[in-house]
Motif scaffolding. Structure first.
Motif, PDB file in Angstrom:
ATOM      1  N   ILE A  10      38.676  41.811  43.330  1.00 24.86           N
ATOM      2  CA  ILE A  10      38.096  42.738  42.357  1.00 24.86           C
ATOM      3  C   ILE A  10      39.231  43.307  41.507  1.00 24.86           C
ATOM      4  N   TYR A  11      39.040  43.297  40.200  1.00 26.43           N
ATOM      5  CA  TYR A  11      40.020  43.863  39.277  1.00 26.43           C
ATOM      6  C   TYR A  11      39.730  45.352  39.130  1.00 26.43           C
ATOM      7  N   LEU A  12      40.677  46.193  39.583  1.00 26.95           N
ATOM      8  CA  LEU A  12      40.484  47.644  39.514  1.00 26.95           C
ATOM      9  C   LEU A  12      41.023  48.256  38.230  1.00 26.95           C
ATOM     10  N   GLY A  18      51.268  36.398  38.004  1.00 26.61           N
ATOM     11  CA  GLY A  18      50.925  34.987  38.102  1.00 26.61           C
ATOM     12  C   GLY A  18      51.276  34.338  39.415  1.00 26.61           C
ATOM     13  N   GLU A  19      52.058  35.012  40.266  1.00 18.94           N
ATOM     14  CA  GLU A  19      52.450  34.412  41.535  1.00 18.94           C
ATOM     15  C   GLU A  19      51.373  34.546  42.608  1.00 18.94           C
ATOM     16  N   PHE A  20      50.573  35.595  42.532  1.00 19.75           N
ATOM     17  CA  PHE A  20      49.477  35.778  43.477  1.00 19.75           C
ATOM     18  C   PHE A  20      48.204  35.329  42.769  1.00 19.75           C
ATOM     19  N   LYS A  21      47.595  34.289  43.270  1.00 21.35           N
ATOM     20  CA  LYS A  21      46.400  33.732  42.635  1.00 21.35           C
ATOM     21  C   LYS A  21      45.171  34.532  43.066  1.00 21.35           C
ATOM     22  N   THR A  22      44.440  35.019  42.089  1.00 18.20           N
ATOM     23  CA  THR A  22      43.210  35.751  42.377  1.00 18.20           C
ATOM     24  C   THR A  22      42.021  34.832  42.172  1.00 18.20           C
ATOM     25  N   PRO A  67      35.069  43.819  37.202  1.00 18.28           N
ATOM     26  CA  PRO A  67      35.146  42.355  37.151  1.00 18.28           C
ATOM     27  C   PRO A  67      35.865  41.775  38.366  1.00 18.28           C
ATOM     28  N   ARG A  68      35.607  40.520  38.608  1.00 19.19           N
ATOM     29  CA  ARG A  68      36.280  39.801  39.699  1.00 19.19           C
ATOM     30  C   ARG A  68      37.435  39.003  39.128  1.00 19.19           C
ATOM     31  N   GLY A  69      38.340  38.627  40.019  1.00 16.14           N
ATOM     32  CA  GLY A  69      39.530  37.911  39.589  1.00 16.14           C
ATOM     33  C   GLY A  69      39.255  36.602  38.880  1.00 16.14           C
ATOM     34  N   ALA A  70      38.155  35.964  39.176  1.00 21.41           N
ATOM     35  CA  ALA A  70      37.822  34.680  38.537  1.00 21.41           C
ATOM     36  C   ALA A  70      37.180  34.873  37.170  1.00 21.41           C
TER      37      ALA A  70
END
Length: 126
Positions: free
Chosen positions: A53-55, A44-48, A122-125
């Motif tokens: 891209i979620y690997l 949660g500290e690094f905002k995507t 999927p993408r981070g958003a």
């Protein structure tokens, strides 16, 4: 087929970091600080966002990569390892005297076809 995996040595360091910091997340850096080193943060500290891209997951930790980096590395499986020494970034392992390092191997034709059939990650958003 996993797009990202982890070595036993890195598993041990991740376990120690989880004991110290709680849930973690990783982002394959492509910028300053440690160049292209994988960076480890409290979850949660690094905002995507849409450019991430979620690997997948390593040791129950989400792993993301920037879209530009993914274009370069999409044909390879990322293998997260750990080596002695301190990185110069903000990754949580730095005080432990080690740093995470990304190794890679090229997907076989069959693996690449499997990933292609599964569609884009999927993408981070999302």
């Amino acid at each position: 087929m996993d797009r990202v995996t982890v070595t036993p040595e890195a598993v041990a360091v991740i376990g120690k970091l989880k004991a110290l910091h709680g849930a973690l997340a990783f982002h394959q850096s492509g910028g300053c600080c440690d160049g292209s080193a994988p960076m480890c943060f409290p979850a949660g500290e690094f905002k995507t966002g849409a450019q991430d891209i979620y690997l997948g997951r390593i040791e129950d930790c989400d792993f993301f990569i920037g879209a530009a980096q993914f274009e370069y590395w999409s044909h390879t499986q990322l293998i997260i390892d750990v080596v002695p020494g301190r990185g110069s970034g903000f990754s949580l392992e730095a005080p432990e005297g080690v740093r995470f390092l990304t190794r890679s191997r090229v997907f076989t034709d069959a693996e690449a076809a499997e990933l292609e059939a599964a569609g884009p990650p999927p993408r981070g958003a999302d």
